[in-house]
Enzyme design. Structure first.
Site, PDB file in Angstrom:
ATOM      1  CG  ASP A 193      44.578  17.405 183.722  1.00 39.90           C
ATOM      2  OD1 ASP A 193      44.090  16.974 182.692  1.00 39.90           O
ATOM      3  OD2 ASP A 193      44.262  16.994 184.860  1.00 39.90           O
ATOM      4  CE  LYS A 244      38.055  20.292 180.602  1.00 37.37           C
ATOM      5  NZ  LYS A 244      38.571  19.163 181.348  1.00 37.37           N
ATOM      6  CB  CYS A 269      41.133  14.722 176.017  1.00 36.83           C
ATOM      7  SG  CYS A 269      40.843  16.494 176.034  1.00 36.83           S
ATOM      8  CB  VAL A 298      46.955   9.724 185.149  1.00 36.76           C
ATOM      9  CG1 VAL A 298      45.430   9.829 185.268  1.00 36.76           C
ATOM     10  CG2 VAL A 298      47.610  10.074 186.489  1.00 36.76           C
ATOM     11  NE  ARG A 332      35.833  10.395 180.308  1.00 36.10           N
ATOM     12  CZ  ARG A 332      35.586   9.300 179.588  1.00 36.10           C
ATOM     13  NH1 ARG A 332      35.563   9.351 178.280  1.00 36.10           N
ATOM     14  NH2 ARG A 332      35.358   8.153 180.182  1.00 36.10           N
TER      15      ARG A 332
HETATM   16  C1  EPZ Z   1      39.211  13.932 184.985  1.00 35.17           C
HETATM   17  O1  EPZ Z   1      38.936  12.953 184.008  1.00 35.17           O
HETATM   18  C2  EPZ Z   1      39.465  15.206 184.222  1.00 35.17           C
HETATM   19  N1  EPZ Z   1      38.303  15.515 183.424  1.00 35.17           N
HETATM   20  C3  EPZ Z   1      40.699  15.081 183.366  1.00 35.17           C
HETATM   21  O2  EPZ Z   1      40.938  16.344 182.780  1.00 35.17           O
HETATM   22  C4  EPZ Z   1      41.885  14.712 184.242  1.00 35.17           C
HETATM   23  O3  EPZ Z   1      43.005  14.492 183.427  1.00 35.17           O
HETATM   24  C5  EPZ Z   1      41.576  13.438 185.045  1.00 35.17           C
HETATM   25  O4  EPZ Z   1      40.342  13.613 185.784  1.00 35.17           O
HETATM   26  C6  EPZ Z   1      42.676  13.071 186.016  1.00 35.17           C
HETATM   27  O5  EPZ Z   1      42.904  14.124 186.919  1.00 35.17           O
HETATM   28  C7  EPZ Z   1      37.279  16.138 183.974  1.00 35.17           C
HETATM   29  O6  EPZ Z   1      37.267  16.451 185.150  1.00 35.17           O
HETATM   30  C8  EPZ Z   1      36.143  16.461 183.074  1.00 35.17           C
HETATM   31  P1  EPZ Z   1      39.756   9.580 185.871  1.00 35.17           P
HETATM   32  P2  EPZ Z   1      38.294  11.559 184.434  1.00 35.17           P
HETATM   33  O7  EPZ Z   1      38.479   8.868 186.030  1.00 35.17           O
HETATM   34  O8  EPZ Z   1      37.433  11.777 185.605  1.00 35.17           O
HETATM   35  C9  EPZ Z   1      40.870   5.101 184.473  1.00 35.17           C
HETATM   36  C10 EPZ Z   1      41.719  17.810 181.138  1.00 35.17           C
HETATM   37  O9  EPZ Z   1      42.566  17.930 180.226  1.00 35.17           O
HETATM   38  N2  EPZ Z   1      39.433   4.753 184.635  1.00 35.17           N
HETATM   39  O10 EPZ Z   1      40.429  10.082 187.103  1.00 35.17           O
HETATM   40  O11 EPZ Z   1      37.693  10.969 183.215  1.00 35.17           O
HETATM   41  C11 EPZ Z   1      41.094   6.041 183.279  1.00 35.17           C
HETATM   42  O12 EPZ Z   1      41.138   5.331 182.072  1.00 35.17           O
HETATM   43  C12 EPZ Z   1      41.089  16.489 181.397  1.00 35.17           C
HETATM   44  O13 EPZ Z   1      41.312  18.756 181.827  1.00 35.17           O
HETATM   45  C13 EPZ Z   1      39.040   3.454 184.401  1.00 35.17           C
HETATM   46  O14 EPZ Z   1      39.848   2.564 184.108  1.00 35.17           O
HETATM   47  O15 EPZ Z   1      39.608  10.772 184.833  1.00 35.17           O
HETATM   48  C14 EPZ Z   1      42.385   6.699 183.655  1.00 35.17           C
HETATM   49  O16 EPZ Z   1      43.468   5.865 183.299  1.00 35.17           O
HETATM   50  C15 EPZ Z   1      41.464  15.392 180.515  1.00 35.17           C
HETATM   51  N3  EPZ Z   1      37.703   3.158 184.520  1.00 35.17           N
HETATM   52  C16 EPZ Z   1      42.306   6.793 185.175  1.00 35.17           C
HETATM   53  O17 EPZ Z   1      41.297   5.872 185.589  1.00 35.17           O
HETATM   54  C17 EPZ Z   1      36.776   4.083 184.865  1.00 35.17           C
HETATM   55  O18 EPZ Z   1      35.579   3.755 184.964  1.00 35.17           O
HETATM   56  C18 EPZ Z   1      41.959   8.166 185.705  1.00 35.17           C
HETATM   57  O19 EPZ Z   1      40.760   8.628 185.087  1.00 35.17           O
HETATM   58  C19 EPZ Z   1      37.206   5.412 185.103  1.00 35.17           C
HETATM   59  C20 EPZ Z   1      38.542   5.721 184.978  1.00 35.17           C
END
Ligand code: EPZ
Length: 462
Positions: free
Chosen positions: A334, A42, A140, A356, A116
């Site tokens: 996850d 996914k 989410c 995270v 997203r």
């Molecule tokens: C991806 O989300 C996944 N979603 C998430 O899967 C997964 O939990 C996450 O990566 C971490 O592995 C998809 O791939 C669609 P991040 P993403 O940017 O890319 C902060 C699931 O259940 N951040 O790595 O949105 C953020 O708030 C889902 O399958 C900022 O501060 O995650 C978080 O604390 C849920 N500013 C951290 O970074 C930004 O501009 C990691 O987020 C971007 C992120």
């Protein structure tokens, strides 16, 4: 910087959006036994679909699961003129971007709050049509999830970001230029944003503090097949040399290691035995270590044509442990929620530190209602201090087990919590009603049939 997610109207909370048909009844007490198959990840498939926008010709993506995130991205791409159709084999998707054009904003706005993924369309759309309109994002509710890193990266390439009440209008007055970016945190989405933008930008882009999740490595493989030049260097550095054009690709999506781990935890929590066909050892090594330390048993099948991992509860008590989520190669966030359910059945005190997402332990309230003993803490327990330590978020948990769980009514707050509630209901005595299962369908293909095939007593009342 303020995220548009905080300034734009938010869609209804999940619990407000549920209808009575969005329900499964689960009667616990039966160990899950048998086989399930996981298909494409996914967290890779929608991004590979977006990458097809960069090509001059059609792409073929294989091993695509039937999940609602794929349907959402299909709708978004179609709104931009990409033709998306099934191929010859089950799971084949053919994406043809040759007629991409400026979309109808109302049609894009209709996708507000759905996922997203829209933010990842920016780079490809800027290259193709010079403009991107991004409605309010969904996904989410496991933290604030700002998009400041994404927007800073796009500006660094030369894009202009205009925040309006209906969404973001992003434009490229001229060809985007390669740049140097250091992410404040190795964010998965922001790394993908930079990759999808840099491949056609003029010159070299150097990305520091990049995320390196297996799904990102698979996206890099897709882009390389299209003609991109990307080097993954030591210490989270990725270097991308922009090219003039990219072709379509043919790619088989890597299997979903997050779904595989969910089934593994279901086997552990119910005292069962599940062969997860398609699961790969390499991308799951960190999970497998934890699974073994808790007392689970597994066996890897790696003969060609017979790939998979069998997970089972070998009998006897499970062991409590201290666990910290982290970016790859750490223990994935996850995996945390399903593992927490399994830890309610372990002997002693387990500690889970979520580093995270600041609100990803909120789902434990329902587990407490079912009889689990879980205490949440603001402090960083059992590991190194994280970004949330001084910010008043309940992001550490102490789980005392084993506890008998009993059935209850559950309302799903997010995707992984949703599957975790199913696991808890399967491990509990009695019949639970689990509301909001459409959230699970975002990432788990055909989970109702898979559960029934494993011997679970499940019923869809509608
Ligand atoms: C991806 O989300 C996944 N979603 C998430 O899967 C997964 O939990 C996450 O990566 C971490 O592995 C998809 O791939 C669609 P991040 P993403 O940017 O890319 C902060 C699931 O259940 N951040 O790595 O949105 C953020 O708030 C889902 O399958 C900022 O501060 O995650 C978080 O604390 C849920 N500013 C951290 O970074 C930004 O501009 C990691 O987020 C971007 C992120």
């Amino acid at each position: 910087m303020t995220s548009p997610a905080t300034t734009l109207p938010r869609p209804a909370e999940p619990s407000e959006a549920f209808d009575s048909a969005d329900l499964i009844r689960v009667t616990g007490g039966t160990p899950l036994t048998g086989e399930v198959t996981v298909r494409g990840a996914k967290n890779l498939v929608p991004k590979a679909m977006v990458a097809a926008l960069l090509g001059d010709g059609p792409s073929l993506l294989r091993n695509v699961p039937q999940i609602s995130d794929v349907r959402i991205v299909t709708g978004l791409l179609e709104a931009h003129g990409v033709s998306v159709r099934q191929g010859e084999q089950p799971g084949d998707l053919i994406l043809d971007p040759t007629s991409v054009g400026r979309p109808d904003h109302a049609e894009i706005a209709a996708h507000a709050g759905s996922s997203r993924i829209p933010i990842l369309l920016c780079g490809p759309l800027l290259h193709r049509i010079g403009h991107a309109f991004i409605p309010d994002l969904g996904g989410c509710r496991i933290g604030d999830r700002p998009i400041d890193f994404h927007l800073d990266a796009l500006r660094s390439f030369g894009a202009v970001v205009d925040k309006r009440p209906e969404g973001l209008h992003i434009s490229a007055p001229q060809r985007l230029r390669g740049t140097k970016i250091t992410l404040p945190y190795p964010s998965v989405g922001s790394t993908e944003q930079v990759l999808l933008t840099a491949v056609l930008a003029e010159g070299v882009t150097e990305l520091r503090n990049a995320a390196t999740e297996p799904e990102i490595q698979d996206l890099i493989a897709v882009l390389q097949k299209m003609g991109a030049i990307i080097s993954v260097l030591d210490n989270r550095v990725i270097q991308i040399t922009g090219v003039e054009s990219l072709s379509g690709y043919k790619h088989r999506a890597l299997p979903d290691r997050l779904e595989a781990a969910s089934w593994a935890c279901a086997a552990l929590a119910t005292g069962g035995d599940i062969l997860v066909r398609g699961a790969l050892q390499g991308p799951m090594m960190t999970f497998l270590n934890v699974f073994r330390r808790v007392g689970g048993a597994f066996e890897v099948e790696d003969e060609p044509g017979e790939l998979g991992i069998r997970f089972w509860h070998p009998g006897g008590p499970l062991s409590a442990l201290a666990l910290e989520t982290d970016v790859h190669p750490g223990f994935q966030t996850d995996w945390q929620q399903p593992m927490v359910v399994a830890l309610t059945q372990a002997q002693g005190l387990s500690i889970v530190h979520e580093t995270v997402y600041e609100k990803r332990l909120g789902f434990t309230k329902a587990l407490i209602d079912m009889g689990a003993q879980v205490q949440l803490y603001r402090e960083c327990l059992g590991g190194t201090p994280c970004r949330f330590g001084q910010r008043n978020f309940m992001h550490s948990a102490v789980i005392s087990g084993p506890t008998k769980l009993h059935a209850t009514d559950l309302v799903i707050p997010d995707l992984r919590a949703g599957f975790s509630y199913l696991i808890a209901a399967l491990a509990a005595q009695g019949t639970s009603s689990v509301h909001g299962i459409s959230l699970i369908s975002r990432g788990y293909e055909d989970f109702g049939s898979k559960l029934a095939d494993l011997g679970a007593q499940v019923e869809f009342p509608s």
